[in-house]
Scaffold this active site. Structure first.
Site, PDB file in Angstrom:
ATOM      1  N   ARG A 110      22.053 -28.430 -33.257  1.00  0.00           N
ATOM      2  CA  ARG A 110      21.330 -28.746 -32.037  1.00  0.00           C
ATOM      3  C   ARG A 110      20.597 -27.514 -31.518  1.00  0.00           C
ATOM      4  O   ARG A 110      21.070 -26.396 -31.594  1.00  0.00           O
ATOM      5  CB  ARG A 110      22.337 -29.262 -31.005  1.00  0.00           C
ATOM      6  CG  ARG A 110      21.736 -29.904 -29.768  1.00  0.00           C
ATOM      7  CD  ARG A 110      22.825 -30.613 -28.977  1.00  0.00           C
ATOM      8  NE  ARG A 110      22.336 -31.097 -27.699  1.00  0.00           N
ATOM      9  CZ  ARG A 110      22.867 -30.758 -26.532  1.00  0.00           C
ATOM     10  NH1 ARG A 110      23.883 -29.924 -26.484  1.00  0.00           N
ATOM     11  NH2 ARG A 110      22.392 -31.265 -25.414  1.00  0.00           N
ATOM     12  N   LYS A 150      35.804 -26.855 -33.000  1.00  0.00           N
ATOM     13  CA  LYS A 150      34.718 -27.649 -33.572  1.00  0.00           C
ATOM     14  C   LYS A 150      34.968 -27.939 -35.048  1.00  0.00           C
ATOM     15  O   LYS A 150      35.215 -27.036 -35.845  1.00  0.00           O
ATOM     16  CB  LYS A 150      33.379 -26.928 -33.403  1.00  0.00           C
ATOM     17  CG  LYS A 150      32.186 -27.764 -33.844  1.00  0.00           C
ATOM     18  CD  LYS A 150      30.883 -27.165 -33.366  1.00  0.00           C
ATOM     19  CE  LYS A 150      29.692 -27.991 -33.790  1.00  0.00           C
ATOM     20  NZ  LYS A 150      28.426 -27.507 -33.220  1.00  0.00           N
ATOM     21  N   ARG A 197      31.415 -27.261 -21.632  1.00  0.00           N
ATOM     22  CA  ARG A 197      32.450 -26.272 -21.947  1.00  0.00           C
ATOM     23  C   ARG A 197      33.737 -26.632 -21.226  1.00  0.00           C
ATOM     24  O   ARG A 197      33.699 -27.134 -20.096  1.00  0.00           O
ATOM     25  CB  ARG A 197      32.021 -24.865 -21.504  1.00  0.00           C
ATOM     26  CG  ARG A 197      30.771 -24.330 -22.176  1.00  0.00           C
ATOM     27  CD  ARG A 197      31.066 -23.843 -23.592  1.00  0.00           C
ATOM     28  NE  ARG A 197      29.907 -23.170 -24.167  1.00  0.00           N
ATOM     29  CZ  ARG A 197      28.924 -23.767 -24.814  1.00  0.00           C
ATOM     30  NH1 ARG A 197      28.954 -25.087 -24.958  1.00  0.00           N
ATOM     31  NH2 ARG A 197      27.912 -23.083 -25.305  1.00  0.00           N
TER      32      ARG A 197
END
Length: 318
Positions: A117, A182, A316
């Site tokens: 992204r 992630k 976040r």
């Protein structure tokens, strides 16, 4: 592609396991031992860990299962290309758009210019992960494509569950997490004109068994191997993901995001947790309450529950 053929043949030999001498590899490929050594160095630059022991030869530091185009094509009805070495699976499909059939897939072992992204680099070592992109024609147009990364994320988590791999979660708008780290990223790129169909390229990079020494990643990350004790069959994963994407996209064409909101919220990694939403010069802190029917992320603050969507928004945990 031709310049990589010898390296790929060496990798195929090494993937069988055990040691392979430079002489043995050279004879099999019709090249010198010195040429084998040079190709091994090139393979190592792709992120493959190969070691050499004097008198024994070369061996992979850990097992490597290569993707098999024939296995994939036997099971899948979608047009599929396996291009082992590529700049970017998404870019490859973007460049082919006028000629593609909706549902066409590109899979790779290594991306030289993988991206995420906002143009960020996606680190893409050879054979350690999955790099997968699909073209989809959405006749409802570009406005109807809002929230598509959410739909694909749900499809991925549910495909993993169908394979007995639990605990993978979603992070709005386009990431998959495991153990608060992630695991994968989704990138949806589109083109089209007002009033016409949207041409979408949906890409995913998922870490499967990436080395802990990989550099260039700017956030905590993990691999799917940490989420399961089972041997991960990369070919079966590709098949499961492609089939899940196709089914989810067809559902999305019929009913939009409506059928996916509850499914997303059930797997949202941050539901009920304190988060910070970064929007340019403005930050919003509050408790995450999932997504709404438009795909907006819901944050509960002192002013109540507010919806945020699109733009340069980054989520976040606090």
């Amino acid at each position: 592609m031709k310049e990589h053929q010898v390296k790929l043949k060496i990798l195929k030999e090494l993937s069988q396991g055990g040691f392979h001498s430079g002489e043995e590899l050279g004879q099999a490929l019709g090249i010198s031992r010195a040429a084998v050594s040079k190709h091994i160095q090139g393979i190592q630059q792709w992120g493959v860990d190969i070691f050499r022991i004097q008198g024994k030869g070369y061996q992979l530091a850990k097992p490597l299962q290569l993707l098999d185009e024939s296995v994939l094509k036997q099971t899948l009805s979608a047009p599929l290309e396996l291009i082992p070495i590529i700049d970017s699976t998404n870019q490859y499909l973007m460049d082919q758009l006028p000629e593609l059939q909706s549902g066409s897939v590109c899979v790779s072992e290594y991306q030289a210019k993988g991206r995420g992204r906002r143009g960020r680099q996606w680190v893409s070592p050879f054979g350690a992960n999955l790099y997968l992109s699909m073209y989809w024609r959405l006749d409802a147009g570009m406005a109807a494509a809002m929230g598509l990364s959410l739909v694909v994320g749900v499809a991925i988590v549910e495909a993993l569950e169908s394979l007995g791999i639990d605990g993978v979660k979603l992070k709005w708008p386009n990431d998959l997490y495991y153990d608060d780290k992630k695991l994968a990223g989704i990138l949806v790129e589109m083109s089209g004109q007002a009033g016409g169909a949207a041409h979408l390229v949906i890409g995913m990079g998922m870490n499967l068994a990436m080395s802990d020494t990989v550099e260039g990643i700017d956030q905590p990350w993990t691999s799917l191997s940490h989420a399961t004790s089972k041997t991960i069959d990369r070919n079966q994963l590709v098949i499961a993901f492609i089939q899940a994407w196709q089914n989810a996209l067809l559902d999305y064409e019929m009913m939009g995001l409506t059928g996916f909101v509850e499914r997303w919220n059930r797997h949202d990694n941050f539901v009920g947790r304190q988060v910070k939403l970064l929007m340019g010069h403005r930050d919003v802190e509050g408790t995450l309450r999932g997504i709404d029917a438009q795909g907006a992320v819901l944050i509960e603050t002192d002013q109540g529950v507010q919806a945020f969507i699109g733009g340069e928004i980054s989520l976040r945990k606090v």
